[in-house]
Write an enzyme that holds these catalytic residues in place. Structure first.
Site, mmCIF file in Angstrom:
data_model
loop_
_atom_site.group_PDB
_atom_site.id
_atom_site.type_symbol
_atom_site.label_atom_id
_atom_site.label_comp_id
_atom_site.label_asym_id
_atom_site.label_seq_id
_atom_site.Cartn_x
_atom_site.Cartn_y
_atom_site.Cartn_z
ATOM 1 N N HIS A 120 0.814 -1.247 0.041
ATOM 2 C CA HIS A 120 -0.152 0.098 -0.175
ATOM 3 C C HIS A 120 0.866 1.296 -0.065
ATOM 4 O O HIS A 120 1.885 1.218 0.363
ATOM 5 C CB HIS A 120 -0.813 0.112 1.282
ATOM 6 C CG HIS A 120 -2.010 -0.948 1.437
ATOM 7 N ND1 HIS A 120 -3.224 -0.531 0.921
ATOM 8 C CD2 HIS A 120 -2.099 -2.081 1.694
ATOM 9 C CE1 HIS A 120 -3.984 -1.813 0.803
ATOM 10 N NE2 HIS A 120 -3.473 -2.603 1.579
ATOM 11 N N THR A 172 13.377 -7.128 4.654
ATOM 12 C CA THR A 172 12.854 -5.880 3.829
ATOM 13 C C THR A 172 14.003 -5.404 2.984
ATOM 14 O O THR A 172 13.655 -4.601 1.999
ATOM 15 C CB THR A 172 12.818 -4.862 4.870
ATOM 16 O OG1 THR A 172 14.079 -4.674 5.674
ATOM 17 C CG2 THR A 172 11.810 -5.224 6.010
ATOM 18 N N LYS A 173 14.952 -6.159 2.769
ATOM 19 C CA LYS A 173 16.081 -5.816 1.899
ATOM 20 C C LYS A 173 16.377 -6.826 1.342
ATOM 21 O O LYS A 173 16.472 -8.236 1.509
ATOM 22 C CB LYS A 173 17.163 -5.073 2.671
ATOM 23 C CG LYS A 173 16.716 -3.806 3.317
ATOM 24 C CD LYS A 173 18.038 -3.074 3.802
ATOM 25 C CE LYS A 173 17.685 -1.685 4.696
ATOM 26 N NZ LYS A 173 19.077 -1.192 5.233
ATOM 27 N N ARG A 187 19.016 -9.401 9.145
ATOM 28 C CA ARG A 187 20.333 -9.032 8.839
ATOM 29 C C ARG A 187 21.125 -10.330 8.690
ATOM 30 O O ARG A 187 20.923 -11.501 9.410
ATOM 31 C CB ARG A 187 20.851 -8.102 9.800
ATOM 32 C CG ARG A 187 20.946 -8.789 11.420
ATOM 33 C CD ARG A 187 21.407 -7.902 12.372
ATOM 34 N NE ARG A 187 21.470 -8.845 13.676
ATOM 35 C CZ ARG A 187 22.596 -9.855 14.020
ATOM 36 N NH1 ARG A 187 23.417 -10.186 13.138
ATOM 37 N NH2 ARG A 187 22.472 -10.208 15.211
ATOM 38 N N LYS A 190 25.235 -15.160 9.380
ATOM 39 C CA LYS A 190 26.532 -16.041 9.075
ATOM 40 C C LYS A 190 26.376 -16.433 7.540
ATOM 41 O O LYS A 190 25.331 -15.590 7.044
ATOM 42 C CB LYS A 190 26.418 -17.189 10.078
ATOM 43 C CG LYS A 190 25.025 -18.113 9.735
ATOM 44 C CD LYS A 190 25.201 -19.381 10.640
ATOM 45 C CE LYS A 190 26.222 -20.383 10.606
ATOM 46 N NZ LYS A 190 26.088 -21.348 11.475
#
Length: 563
Positions: A120, A172-173, A187, A190
């Site tokens: 959205h 999110t990335k 994140r 390892k």
């Protein structure tokens, strides 16, 4: 449930476990599934490969859908938009896959995960969000990616080949190829392959991987032992923050001997030797566990209680590596007659708890061994009674003791065999009965993915396969299969290492990061270092390691071999 109305309980099991469908469904269910896919293909233009499955308890409203061979959609899944999936992809129960989604080959998605390939907008604060337009960039997942349960992957994300998204991650990335990511926001924690972890070597380069591991382990040995040293207590702990234990001191001695070729540098060897000797109870000859005052609690006057029973092995061999012996005889065994030994063996629950029985034998045989080494007399005929009973009670079909089968398969029988033979045939240098049948049994057990899939391996289960195969290697029976298994397990074991920390008891994995036994420990490090030697020797690669176990897991009979 008498009088209940509705479908028969269990009738939808394969909708929730569709990986079993084509092997377990009856002909009628298979015919219905083919009809479902034919209808979807005819009415909506969907495309399905061989042995796909789409549960009728899922919601599939895609504008376009392609599933490669052996891919499936389980019950409760919610699909919309455009999905193109390669072969061997899994969309497990209650997974949400919506928007423009591309999955490579072998993408495994855990239950309750959401891949949302749209979003959205909310630029206008005066307009309700649901009235504002969507954006859609789509999500692309590479090959051989594992996405754990309860993961959320947001629009616009690209995940590289061989990545792992740990359970509960919010992604999110973009995720680099080979990365293992976790957390919110996710994140890199390892690498499976990537910048600081080389890709798994090809089979022909396993020797190089073994040598590389051995060099790294020796370079990091000081840091590893420092990690488990409690300077305030002047003692080792199994994991940072734990209370000191007897076994931790012994494991530190074993690790130091393997990687340094000597005692641990954190404590003077003579002091450590005297400390271990002082912990032995003169009345029983046993070593109890440490109490709050860091002195052993007096053990029961029987060898077969935990942890005193295992201390017969761990303390005895730690002292042996330090060039010493127990200060007192193990009188609880020295006084046992041949009749006592046989009666004890007959009382054991071999059919139900073969591992427990094997540990009993291991502790008995080792206590008899230490008494002989320090010149203390055992009862006449006790050792002969132990070996005689084992020879005459080994199952000629499996070569082992106990009963195979049940929900655990061969686990109890094989693990009990390792313990029983370690303290008897291996320790005293005698050939085992029915050696070829032992090889057959171990190879059959090693095919059980519940224990030997890489993410499910633990040190006990792998050791209890490696040692019997090493003990029976002289038969040459199924030698190529033994070597192939050893190479596979060795390759897996090398990947369990955590730099500067060592090995956890159980193989580390993103889905089990919170489980204590997967965290590096002294026990895990001691056991896996020995396991790696045994596997490497079976694979003809032990010369690459530069060490050889001389303690509890020594390959030679006790009192012989390299010193």
């Amino acid at each position: 449930m008498a009088g209940a109305v509705g479908p028969r309980f269990g009738s939808a099991d394969l909708d929730y476990t569709p990986w079993f469908f084509w092997d377990r469904a009856d002909d009628a269910a298979r015919h219905r599934q083919r009809a479902v896919q034919d209808d979807l293909a005819g009415e909506r233009g969907y495309r399905f490969g061989e042995r796909c499955f789409v549960s009728e308890l899922s919601s599939v409203t895609n504008e376009a859908l392609e599933l490669g061979d052996r891919s499936y959609v389980a019950a409760g899944a919610y699909l919309s938009g455009t999905l193109r999936a390669g072969r061997d992809c899994t969309i497990n129960p209650y997974t949400v896959v919506r928007g423009e989604i591309s999955l490579g080959d072998a993408v495994r998605i855990g239950a309750h995960t959401s891949l949302i390939g749209f979003n959205h907008t909310f630029d206008d604060p005066d307009l309700e969000v649901h009235r504002q337009p969507h954006t859609a960039e789509g999500i692309t997942i590479g090959d051989d990616v594992w996405i754990g349960s309860h993961v959320v992957v947001l629009d616009g994300v690209s995940v590289g080949d061989k990545a792992v998204l740990a359970a509960g991650a919010v992604v999110t990335k973009d995720v680099p190829a080979g990365a293992v990511v976790g957390g919110n926001p996710a994140r890199v924690i390892k690498w499976r392959t990537g910048p600081d972890r080389p890709a798994r070597r090809r089979e022909g380069d396993l020797a190089g991987a073994v040598a590389e591991f051995a060099g790294a382990a020796r370079e990091q040995a000081a840091a590893i032992l420092d990690r488990y040293w409690d300077g305030g207590a002047g003692l080792f702990v199994n994991q940072p923050g734990d209370a000191p234990t007897v076994r931790a001191q012994c494991d530190a001695v074993e690790v130091a001997d393997l990687l340094f070729g000597g005692p641990p540098p954190q404590r003077d060897a003579a002091e450590l030797t005297e400390l271990l000797r002082s912990w032995q109870d003169p009345a029983t000859g046993l070593v109890g566990e440490l109490g709050e005052d860091r002195r052993p609690v007096p053990p029961e006057a029987t060898i077969f209680t935990w942890p005193a029973g295992y201390h017969v092995l761990s303390v005895g061999y730690a002292l042996d590596l330090l060039g010493s012996r127990f200060a007192h005889p193990l009188t609880v065994v020295a006084e046992a007659s041949a009749a006592d030994v046989v009666a004890g063996l007959e009382r054991l629950p071999w059919a139900e708890r073969a591992w427990h029985c094997g540990s009993w034998v291991d502790e008995l045989g080792t206590a008899l061994h230490w008494n002989a080494r320090i010149g203390a007399a055992n009862s006449s005929g006790a050792l002969e009674a132990l070996f005689g009973w084992l020879f005459t009670h080994a199952d000629p079909g499996t070569g082992m003791w106990g009963r195979a089968g049940g929900p655990e398969g061969l686990l109890q029988v094989v693990n009990g065999y390792y313990r029983a033979t370690r303290g008897t045939f291996a320790q005293f240098g005698l050939p085992v009965p029915h050696a070829e049948r032992v090889v057959d049994t171990v190879l059959a057990h090693a095919r059980d993915v519940r224990y030997f899939a890489p993410a499910r391996q633990n040190a006990c289960n792998v050791l209890d396969v490696a040692h019997p195969l090493w003990l029976t290697r002289g038969t040459g029976h199924r030698g190529d299969e033994v070597a192939d298994l050893a190479r596979r397990l060795l390759s897996d074991a090398l990947r369990h290492w955590t730099p500067d920390q060592g090995f956890g008891f159980q193989a580390p994995h993103p889905t089990t990061m919170s489980v204590t036994v997967t965290a590096p420990s002294l026990q895990g490090t001691e056991m896996w270092l020995a396991i790696i030697w045994l596997l490497a020797d079976l694979a003809g690669l032990s010369d690459q390691l530069g060490y050889r176990p001389r303690g509890v897991h020594r390959p030679e009979p006790a009192g012989t071999g390299p010193r």
